[in-house]
Write a protein that holds these residues in place. Structure first.
Motif, PDB file in Angstrom:
ATOM      1  N   LEU A  65       0.828  -1.209   0.000  1.00  0.00           N
ATOM      2  CA  LEU A  65       0.000   0.000   0.000  1.00  0.00           C
ATOM      3  C   LEU A  65       0.866   1.265   0.000  1.00  0.00           C
ATOM      4  O   LEU A  65       0.544   2.244  -0.678  1.00  0.00           O
ATOM      5  N   ASN A  66       1.957   1.244   0.749  1.00  0.00           N
ATOM      6  CA  ASN A  66       2.844   2.414   0.794  1.00  0.00           C
ATOM      7  C   ASN A  66       3.446   2.723  -0.577  1.00  0.00           C
ATOM      8  O   ASN A  66       3.619   3.888  -0.951  1.00  0.00           O
ATOM      9  N   ILE A  67       3.761   1.672  -1.333  1.00  0.00           N
ATOM     10  CA  ILE A  67       4.302   1.876  -2.676  1.00  0.00           C
ATOM     11  C   ILE A  67       3.226   2.445  -3.599  1.00  0.00           C
ATOM     12  O   ILE A  67       3.471   3.390  -4.355  1.00  0.00           O
ATOM     13  N   ILE A  68       2.022   1.887  -3.530  1.00  0.00           N
ATOM     14  CA  ILE A  68       0.928   2.401  -4.359  1.00  0.00           C
ATOM     15  C   ILE A  68       0.618   3.851  -4.010  1.00  0.00           C
ATOM     16  O   ILE A  68       0.358   4.684  -4.888  1.00  0.00           O
ATOM     17  N   ALA A  69       0.691   4.174  -2.700  1.00  0.00           N
ATOM     18  CA  ALA A  69       0.384   5.538  -2.239  1.00  0.00           C
ATOM     19  C   ALA A  69       1.515   6.523  -2.501  1.00  0.00           C
ATOM     20  O   ALA A  69       1.387   7.703  -2.195  1.00  0.00           O
TER      21      ALA A  69
ATOM     22  N   VAL B 273       9.452   3.602  -1.904  1.00  0.00           N
ATOM     23  CA  VAL B 273       9.955   3.203  -3.217  1.00  0.00           C
ATOM     24  C   VAL B 273       9.912   1.692  -3.360  1.00  0.00           C
ATOM     25  O   VAL B 273       9.911   0.949  -2.377  1.00  0.00           O
ATOM     26  N   ALA B 274       9.879   1.223  -4.590  1.00  0.00           N
ATOM     27  CA  ALA B 274       9.973  -0.194  -4.901  1.00  0.00           C
ATOM     28  C   ALA B 274      11.376  -0.497  -5.420  1.00  0.00           C
ATOM     29  O   ALA B 274      12.133   0.404  -5.793  1.00  0.00           O
ATOM     30  N   SER B 275      11.707  -1.777  -5.452  1.00  0.00           N
ATOM     31  CA  SER B 275      13.010  -2.199  -5.977  1.00  0.00           C
ATOM     32  C   SER B 275      12.912  -2.648  -7.426  1.00  0.00           C
ATOM     33  O   SER B 275      13.924  -2.907  -8.074  1.00  0.00           O
ATOM     34  N   GLY B 276      11.697  -2.756  -7.945  1.00  0.00           N
ATOM     35  CA  GLY B 276      11.502  -3.166  -9.324  1.00  0.00           C
ATOM     36  C   GLY B 276      10.036  -3.262  -9.636  1.00  0.00           C
ATOM     37  O   GLY B 276       9.182  -3.216  -8.752  1.00  0.00           O
ATOM     38  N   GLY B 277       9.737  -3.412 -10.926  1.00  0.00           N
ATOM     39  CA  GLY B 277       8.356  -3.543 -11.359  1.00  0.00           C
ATOM     40  C   GLY B 277       7.755  -2.222 -11.801  1.00  0.00           C
ATOM     41  O   GLY B 277       8.466  -1.236 -12.027  1.00  0.00           O
TER      42      GLY B 277
ATOM     43  N   LEU C  29      13.077   8.137  -4.729  1.00  0.00           N
ATOM     44  CA  LEU C  29      12.377   8.766  -3.610  1.00  0.00           C
ATOM     45  C   LEU C  29      12.027  10.220  -3.910  1.00  0.00           C
ATOM     46  O   LEU C  29      10.946  10.695  -3.555  1.00  0.00           O
ATOM     47  N   LYS C  30      12.921  10.934  -4.600  1.00  0.00           N
ATOM     48  CA  LYS C  30      12.677  12.349  -4.878  1.00  0.00           C
ATOM     49  C   LYS C  30      11.587  12.553  -5.921  1.00  0.00           C
ATOM     50  O   LYS C  30      10.988  13.624  -5.997  1.00  0.00           O
ATOM     51  N   ALA C  31      11.332  11.528  -6.722  1.00  0.00           N
ATOM     52  CA  ALA C  31      10.329  11.659  -7.784  1.00  0.00           C
ATOM     53  C   ALA C  31       8.931  11.239  -7.342  1.00  0.00           C
ATOM     54  O   ALA C  31       7.962  11.452  -8.065  1.00  0.00           O
ATOM     55  N   LEU C  32       8.821  10.662  -6.154  1.00  0.00           N
ATOM     56  CA  LEU C  32       7.513  10.197  -5.691  1.00  0.00           C
ATOM     57  C   LEU C  32       6.541  11.365  -5.523  1.00  0.00           C
ATOM     58  O   LEU C  32       6.929  12.472  -5.164  1.00  0.00           O
TER      59      LEU C  32
END
Length: 264
Positions: free
Chosen positions: A55-59, A63-67, A81-84
């Protein structure tokens, strides 16, 4: 065929090195699923399966490590992280395990807070906020402060604080997990009533199989780490549903056992 509102493609997550040690194990690996507009998707999995991390990645707060995460057919940034963009410009709402109500604001002021921050507070949006407050039984408590509310009332206020600014997608991370059974059932009924008002797309994480069945159009079962999709189950029990009597429905028992088997 209509494009999904939200797509998760081959998502992967693990944390980096710590104190010179090797990379941490994968929390999520090759996780793929999609969510249709207006769908109520429940997600269940064992402890440590990375449900909150997902959920944190979707929100857009981790950050994710891939995909890839695609929202309305557009890729969202996930690895920088800066682009989120937390909340994707108010298009994704997030109801966490804690209510996070501001203690110095009344119920109404807490509910109106997102609209105030977004510069969208006007007579129309205020009227909608007041309607939502009444819908969940908080009428008469508009001028009460959080410490004057019960746990269930605080959860209701937190829920409609997210609904009030009308995000297309709402993420919910075990929002009723810490409540007693009676209050939890009442809030489940409130949530379904609110969902029926606007049919928002909801991704609802839970540890409770019965809750997953009672609320969802579909249930996604996650495996143990590294987490991936272990099963998908369409919930064909007709709506509107009797949350209090869901376990007596003829389809409930077999569905419960299939989900339980995939969790073990």
């Amino acid at each position: 065929m209509e494009e999904p509102l939200l797509e998760i493609r081959g998502l992967a997550k693990r944390f980096g090195k710590r104190s010179g040690r090797e990379l941490a194990p994968w929390i999520i690996q090759d996780l793929t699923f999609s969510v249709s507009e207006g769908e109520f998707l429940t997600v269940i999995g064992p402890s440590g399966a990375g449900k909150t991390t997902l959920l944190n990645i979707i929100a857009q707060i981790d950050v994710a490590s891939g995909g890839e995460v695609r929202f309305q057919s557009q890729s969202a940034p996930i690895d920088d992280l800066k682009a989120l963009q937390p909340g994707l410009a108010c298009r994704i709402g997030y109801v966490t395990q804690d209510d996070h109500l501001l203690p110095w604001r009344t119920t109404l002021q807490n509910v109106l807070f997102p609209l105030t921050v977004q510069g969208r507070l006007n007579a129309e949006t205020r009227t909608r906020a007041e309607m939502l407050i009444r819908t969940v039984g908080l009428g008469g408590f508009e001028n009460h402060y959080p410490h004057e509310l019960s746990g269930g009332m605080r959860k209701r206020a937190a829920l409609i604080r997210t609904l009030v600014y009308n995000p297309p997608v709402i993420l919910m991370d075990e929002p009723f997990g810490a409540l007693d059974a009676q209050t939890r059932t009442q809030l489940q009924e409130d949530l379904l009533r609110l969902w029926n008002l606007g049919k928002k797309t909801i991704i609802f994480v839970t540890h409770d199989i019965a809750e997953a069945i009672a609320l969802g159009d579909r249930t996604l079962v996650l495996s143990r780490q590294p987490s991936h999709v272990a099963g998908k189950h369409a919930i064909t029990i007709p709506r509107p549903r009797d949350v209090r009597g869901i376990m007596t429905h003829p389809e409930f028992g077999a569905l419960y056992q299939r989900i339980r088997a995939q969790l073990q």
